[in-house]
Write a protein that holds these residues in place. Structure first.
Motif, PDB file in Angstrom:
ATOM      1  N   ASP A 135       3.047   2.226   3.941  1.00 25.30           N
ATOM      2  CA  ASP A 135       3.538   1.621   5.117  1.00 25.30           C
ATOM      3  C   ASP A 135       2.500   0.861   5.640  1.00 25.30           C
ATOM      4  OD1 ASP A 135       6.315   2.358   5.106  1.00 25.30           O
ATOM      5  OD2 ASP A 135       5.941   4.389   6.078  1.00 25.30           O
ATOM      6  N   HIS A 175       8.493   2.341   4.084  1.00 24.26           N
ATOM      7  CA  HIS A 175       9.887   2.091   4.661  1.00 24.26           C
ATOM      8  C   HIS A 175      10.466   0.742   3.862  1.00 24.26           C
ATOM      9  CE1 HIS A 175      12.393   2.077   8.083  1.00 24.26           C
ATOM     10  NE2 HIS A 175      12.145   0.671   8.040  1.00 24.26           N
ATOM     11  N   HIS A 176      11.668   0.984   3.600  1.00 24.46           N
ATOM     12  CA  HIS A 176      12.594   0.295   2.652  1.00 24.46           C
ATOM     13  C   HIS A 176      12.163  -0.279   1.427  1.00 24.46           C
ATOM     14  CE1 HIS A 176      15.781  -0.114   5.917  1.00 24.46           C
ATOM     15  NE2 HIS A 176      14.833  -0.141   6.686  1.00 24.46           N
ATOM     16  N   PHE A 177      11.225   0.737   0.713  1.00 22.94           N
ATOM     17  CA  PHE A 177      10.593   0.281  -0.344  1.00 22.94           C
ATOM     18  C   PHE A 177      11.612  -0.187  -1.439  1.00 22.94           C
ATOM     19  CE2 PHE A 177       8.272   1.445  -4.624  1.00 22.94           C
ATOM     20  CZ  PHE A 177       7.258   0.711  -4.216  1.00 22.94           C
ATOM     21  N   ASP A 178      12.732   0.543  -1.436  1.00 27.67           N
ATOM     22  CA  ASP A 178      13.857   0.102  -2.424  1.00 27.67           C
ATOM     23  C   ASP A 178      14.428  -1.224  -2.045  1.00 27.67           C
ATOM     24  OD1 ASP A 178      14.835   1.249   0.048  1.00 27.67           O
ATOM     25  OD2 ASP A 178      16.558   1.647  -0.981  1.00 27.67           O
ATOM     26  N   LEU A 179      14.173  -1.785  -1.026  1.00 30.86           N
ATOM     27  CA  LEU A 179      14.708  -3.036  -0.760  1.00 30.86           C
ATOM     28  C   LEU A 179      13.770  -4.240  -1.011  1.00 30.86           C
ATOM     29  CD1 LEU A 179      16.619  -2.219   2.514  1.00 30.86           C
ATOM     30  CD2 LEU A 179      17.557  -2.391   0.178  1.00 30.86           C
ATOM     31  N   ARG A 180      12.595  -3.937  -1.222  1.00 30.43           N
ATOM     32  CA  ARG A 180      11.751  -4.966  -1.666  1.00 30.43           C
ATOM     33  C   ARG A 180      11.902  -5.616  -2.894  1.00 30.43           C
ATOM     34  NH1 ARG A 180       5.841  -2.302   0.207  1.00 30.43           N
ATOM     35  NH2 ARG A 180       6.531  -1.860   2.293  1.00 30.43           N
ATOM     36  N   GLY A 181      11.429  -6.933  -3.054  1.00 25.44           N
ATOM     37  CA  GLY A 181      11.637  -7.645  -4.159  1.00 25.44           C
ATOM     38  C   GLY A 181      10.768  -7.071  -5.187  1.00 25.44           C
ATOM     39  N   SER A 182      11.193  -7.268  -6.461  1.00 26.37           N
ATOM     40  CA  SER A 182      10.485  -7.107  -7.699  1.00 26.37           C
ATOM     41  C   SER A 182       9.884  -8.037  -8.417  1.00 26.37           C
ATOM     42  CB  SER A 182      11.214  -6.126  -8.635  1.00 26.37           C
ATOM     43  OG  SER A 182      12.495  -6.846  -9.044  1.00 26.37           O
TER      44      SER A 182
END
Length: 89
Positions: free
Chosen positions: A53, A82-89
């Motif tokens: 974070d 926070h919202h790591f799963d929503l970050r672009g890959s």
């Protein structure tokens, strides 16, 4: 996101809030109501931050001085954000 640096105009900010929402900002309300960063007298508190974070450095990262470590628990979640799963890959 990109924002141009500026110095806020506190007077205009207060006027805007009063015109728009009918209230005046209370910038020190949290510190006055909850004791600010001195939460050592608190109890039954669990504070968690993700290791990744960006705001973690501004948070509480260890048990506050004078606090009961069984009543105020601080955890850093390894690899978490926070919202790591929503970050672009």
């Amino acid at each position: 996101d990109f924002e141009v640096p500026y110095t806020p105009n506190k007077t205009e900010y207060v006027r805007h809030c009063q015109r728009t929402w009918g209230v005046a900002p209370r910038p020190n309300w949290e510190e006055q109501m909850f004791g600010g960063a001195d939460i050592g007298a608190g109890s039954n508190i669990f504070l968690a931050s993700g290791q990744l974070d960006p705001w973690r450095a501004a948070g509480i990262q260890s048990t506050p001085r004078g606090a009961d470590p069984t009543s105020i628990i601080v955890r850093i979640i390894e690899g978490g954000a926070h919202h790591f799963d929503l970050r672009g890959s």
